[in-house]
Design an enzyme around this catalytic site. Structure first.
Site, PDB file in Angstrom:
ATOM      1  N   ASN A 146      85.341  60.551  69.290  1.00  0.00           N
ATOM      2  CA  ASN A 146      85.937  59.893  70.448  1.00  0.00           C
ATOM      3  C   ASN A 146      85.581  58.419  70.351  1.00  0.00           C
ATOM      4  O   ASN A 146      84.442  58.033  70.607  1.00  0.00           O
ATOM      5  CB  ASN A 146      85.385  60.514  71.739  1.00  0.00           C
ATOM      6  CG  ASN A 146      85.832  59.758  72.976  1.00  0.00           C
ATOM      7  OD1 ASN A 146      86.733  58.918  72.916  1.00  0.00           O
ATOM      8  ND2 ASN A 146      85.207  60.039  74.106  1.00  0.00           N
ATOM      9  N   TRP A 147      86.571  57.614  69.981  1.00  0.00           N
ATOM     10  CA  TRP A 147      86.296  56.194  69.745  1.00  0.00           C
ATOM     11  C   TRP A 147      86.190  55.380  71.032  1.00  0.00           C
ATOM     12  O   TRP A 147      85.823  54.208  70.990  1.00  0.00           O
ATOM     13  CB  TRP A 147      87.393  55.593  68.858  1.00  0.00           C
ATOM     14  CG  TRP A 147      87.426  56.169  67.476  1.00  0.00           C
ATOM     15  CD1 TRP A 147      86.604  57.147  66.971  1.00  0.00           C
ATOM     16  CD2 TRP A 147      88.319  55.803  66.413  1.00  0.00           C
ATOM     17  NE1 TRP A 147      86.938  57.403  65.666  1.00  0.00           N
ATOM     18  CE2 TRP A 147      87.982  56.605  65.298  1.00  0.00           C
ATOM     19  CE3 TRP A 147      89.368  54.890  66.302  1.00  0.00           C
ATOM     20  CZ2 TRP A 147      88.666  56.502  64.090  1.00  0.00           C
ATOM     21  CZ3 TRP A 147      90.051  54.791  65.106  1.00  0.00           C
ATOM     22  CH2 TRP A 147      89.696  55.588  64.007  1.00  0.00           C
ATOM     23  N   LYS A 148      86.563  56.000  72.139  1.00  0.00           N
ATOM     24  CA  LYS A 148      86.541  55.285  73.424  1.00  0.00           C
ATOM     25  C   LYS A 148      87.316  53.969  73.273  1.00  0.00           C
ATOM     26  O   LYS A 148      88.311  53.941  72.560  1.00  0.00           O
ATOM     27  CB  LYS A 148      85.087  55.080  73.885  1.00  0.00           C
ATOM     28  CG  LYS A 148      84.315  56.409  73.858  1.00  0.00           C
ATOM     29  CD  LYS A 148      82.961  56.345  74.502  1.00  0.00           C
ATOM     30  CE  LYS A 148      82.317  57.734  74.428  1.00  0.00           C
ATOM     31  NZ  LYS A 148      81.019  57.796  75.074  1.00  0.00           N
ATOM     32  N   HIS A 170      86.891  63.381  80.465  1.00  0.00           N
ATOM     33  CA  HIS A 170      85.639  62.800  79.963  1.00  0.00           C
ATOM     34  C   HIS A 170      84.847  62.225  81.142  1.00  0.00           C
ATOM     35  O   HIS A 170      85.439  61.698  82.088  1.00  0.00           O
ATOM     36  CB  HIS A 170      85.937  61.700  78.933  1.00  0.00           C
ATOM     37  CG  HIS A 170      84.707  61.267  78.199  1.00  0.00           C
ATOM     38  ND1 HIS A 170      83.819  60.361  78.737  1.00  0.00           N
ATOM     39  CD2 HIS A 170      84.197  61.647  77.003  1.00  0.00           C
ATOM     40  CE1 HIS A 170      82.811  60.205  77.882  1.00  0.00           C
ATOM     41  NE2 HIS A 170      83.014  60.970  76.823  1.00  0.00           N
ATOM     42  N   GLU A 220      83.357  59.555  81.516  1.00  0.00           N
ATOM     43  CA  GLU A 220      83.646  58.150  81.811  1.00  0.00           C
ATOM     44  C   GLU A 220      84.920  58.038  82.649  1.00  0.00           C
ATOM     45  O   GLU A 220      85.023  57.162  83.516  1.00  0.00           O
ATOM     46  CB  GLU A 220      83.760  57.357  80.497  1.00  0.00           C
ATOM     47  CG  GLU A 220      82.379  57.142  79.890  1.00  0.00           C
ATOM     48  CD  GLU A 220      82.348  57.122  78.372  1.00  0.00           C
ATOM     49  OE1 GLU A 220      83.401  56.922  77.741  1.00  0.00           O
ATOM     50  OE2 GLU A 220      81.247  57.309  77.808  1.00  0.00           O
ATOM     51  N   GLU A 272      79.148  67.884  77.619  1.00  0.00           N
ATOM     52  CA  GLU A 272      78.541  66.569  77.426  1.00  0.00           C
ATOM     53  C   GLU A 272      77.653  66.232  78.620  1.00  0.00           C
ATOM     54  O   GLU A 272      78.144  65.719  79.633  1.00  0.00           O
ATOM     55  CB  GLU A 272      79.631  65.497  77.296  1.00  0.00           C
ATOM     56  CG  GLU A 272      80.572  65.710  76.138  1.00  0.00           C
ATOM     57  CD  GLU A 272      81.193  64.395  75.669  1.00  0.00           C
ATOM     58  OE1 GLU A 272      81.098  64.125  74.467  1.00  0.00           O
ATOM     59  OE2 GLU A 272      81.735  63.634  76.494  1.00  0.00           O
ATOM     60  N   GLY A 321      75.556  58.115  74.998  1.00  0.00           N
ATOM     61  CA  GLY A 321      75.302  56.714  74.703  1.00  0.00           C
ATOM     62  C   GLY A 321      73.874  56.273  74.985  1.00  0.00           C
ATOM     63  O   GLY A 321      73.579  55.081  75.020  1.00  0.00           O
ATOM     64  N   SER A 363      75.069  61.636  72.140  1.00  0.00           N
ATOM     65  CA  SER A 363      74.151  61.106  71.119  1.00  0.00           C
ATOM     66  C   SER A 363      74.021  62.000  69.885  1.00  0.00           C
ATOM     67  O   SER A 363      72.938  62.150  69.329  1.00  0.00           O
ATOM     68  CB  SER A 363      72.768  60.826  71.724  1.00  0.00           C
ATOM     69  OG  SER A 363      72.883  59.833  72.741  1.00  0.00           O
ATOM     70  N   GLY A 399      80.620  60.067  70.008  1.00  0.00           N
ATOM     71  CA  GLY A 399      81.015  58.720  70.396  1.00  0.00           C
ATOM     72  C   GLY A 399      80.558  57.722  69.344  1.00  0.00           C
ATOM     73  O   GLY A 399      81.150  57.590  68.273  1.00  0.00           O
ATOM     74  N   GLY A 400      79.461  57.029  69.637  1.00  0.00           N
ATOM     75  CA  GLY A 400      78.952  55.951  68.796  1.00  0.00           C
ATOM     76  C   GLY A 400      78.937  56.228  67.298  1.00  0.00           C
ATOM     77  O   GLY A 400      79.416  55.408  66.503  1.00  0.00           O
TER      78      GLY A 400
HETATM   79  P1  13P Z   1      77.798  59.117  72.224  1.00  0.00           P
HETATM   80  O1  13P Z   1      77.909  59.983  70.981  1.00  0.00           O
HETATM   81  O2  13P Z   1      77.973  57.679  71.957  1.00  0.00           O
HETATM   82  O3  13P Z   1      76.568  59.472  73.004  1.00  0.00           O
HETATM   83  O4  13P Z   1      79.041  59.537  73.154  1.00  0.00           O
HETATM   84  C1  13P Z   1      79.283  60.869  73.413  1.00  0.00           C
HETATM   85  C2  13P Z   1      80.604  60.999  74.066  1.00  0.00           C
HETATM   86  O5  13P Z   1      80.797  60.628  75.202  1.00  0.00           O
HETATM   87  C3  13P Z   1      81.712  61.586  73.271  1.00  0.00           C
HETATM   88  O6  13P Z   1      82.816  61.857  74.062  1.00  0.00           O
END
Ligand code: 13P
Length: 253
Positions: A10-12, A96, A98, A168, A174, A214, A235-236
């Site tokens: 997920n590149w956000k 998600h 967010e 999640e 993050g 993470s 994510g990251g």
């Molecule tokens: P991180 O891997 O950056 O913690 O993000 C997780 C996430 O929200 C994937 O959708």
């Protein structure tokens, strides 16, 4: 029961269309004809079309990060399930944390989006997870159980096989603070149980449940060693080819 692991990036809100195409070109080269796990990337909307073109003929699948529930109309700024499907997405991330935190997404809107996505042949990746406060209060299971039930409300049993649930925990997103494999496994088993009870044990058995929060090259192996963790929503660490490729090719323990 064999559930094919599914690793999704997920590149956000990261990478321009050009950067996204460059990334998947390198990722494809790195992974070659890898097919032990299903690989999915979710770039921002504006990068979907060129990335889809570049991914044609490869095993890497494409996901959108959200979609609206209506097919078309006066909904400025929104993107519909048929549009997402048409551009070449197989998956769509829905709900998600967010989006829940910054854009007013609720279990009810998630449920509408899930239904719309399924109606248009998309496979939803439905996100659930508790906050730190809820975990500390001991509300994790009540809260996540309600999220699962409300997000899946009114679905047919057959729909279960088409979706993925991503657990999640918000406190792990993050933050570099991963849930321990045991903490994640415990909630994954619980989610599978809720689905078994609400729909059917058979449906629950085939349902893939991803862990997100993470996930990194150095913790993916132990997470994936848990019997109810069927993949990761990353994510990251999905923004760098080498680390995402290492997550995709986790070592089985
Ligand atoms: P991180 O891997 O950056 O913690 O993000 C997780 C996430 O929200 C994937 O959708």
């Amino acid at each position: 029961m064999m559930r094919t692991p599914i690793m999704a990036g997920n590149w956000k809100m990261h990478k321009t269309a050009r950067e996204a195409v460059e990334f998947v070109t390198r990722l494809q080269k790195e992974l070659g004809d890898w097919e032990e796990t299903e690989v999915v990337v979710a770039p921002p909307f504006v990068a979907l079309a060129p990335v889809a073109e570049r991914l044609q003929g490869t095993k890497i699948a494409l996901a959108a990060q959200d979609c609206f529930w209506e097919e078309q109309g006066a909904y400025t700024g929104e993107v519909s399930p048929p549009m997402v499907r048409d551009v070449g997405c197989r998956y769509v991330i829905i709900g998600h944390s967010e989006r829940r935190a910054y854009f007013g997404e609720t279990n009810e809107t998630v449920n509408k989006k899930v239904k719309a996505a399924l109606a248009h042949g998309l496979h939803p990746i439905i996100c659930v997870g508790e906050s730190l406060e809820q975990r500390e209060r001991g509300d994790t299971f009540t809260f996540v159980g309600r999220q699962v039930k409300e997000c899946l409300q009114g679905l047919e049993e057959a729909a279960i096989q088409k979706m993925v649930i991503a657990y999640e925990p918000i406190w792990a997103i993050g933050t570099g603070k991963t849930a321990t494999p045991e903490q994640a496994q415990e909630v994954h088993t619980f989610i599978r149980g809720v689905v078994a009870e609400t729909f059917s044990p058979q449906g629950a058995e085939v349902l893939r449940i991803q862990y997100g929060g993470s996930v990194k090259p150095d913790n993916v192996d132990e997470l994936m060693a848990q019997p109810d963790i069927d993949g990761a929503l990353v994510g990251g660490a999905s923004l760098v080819v080498e680390s995402f490729a290492r997550i995709v090719r986790f070592e089985r323990r």
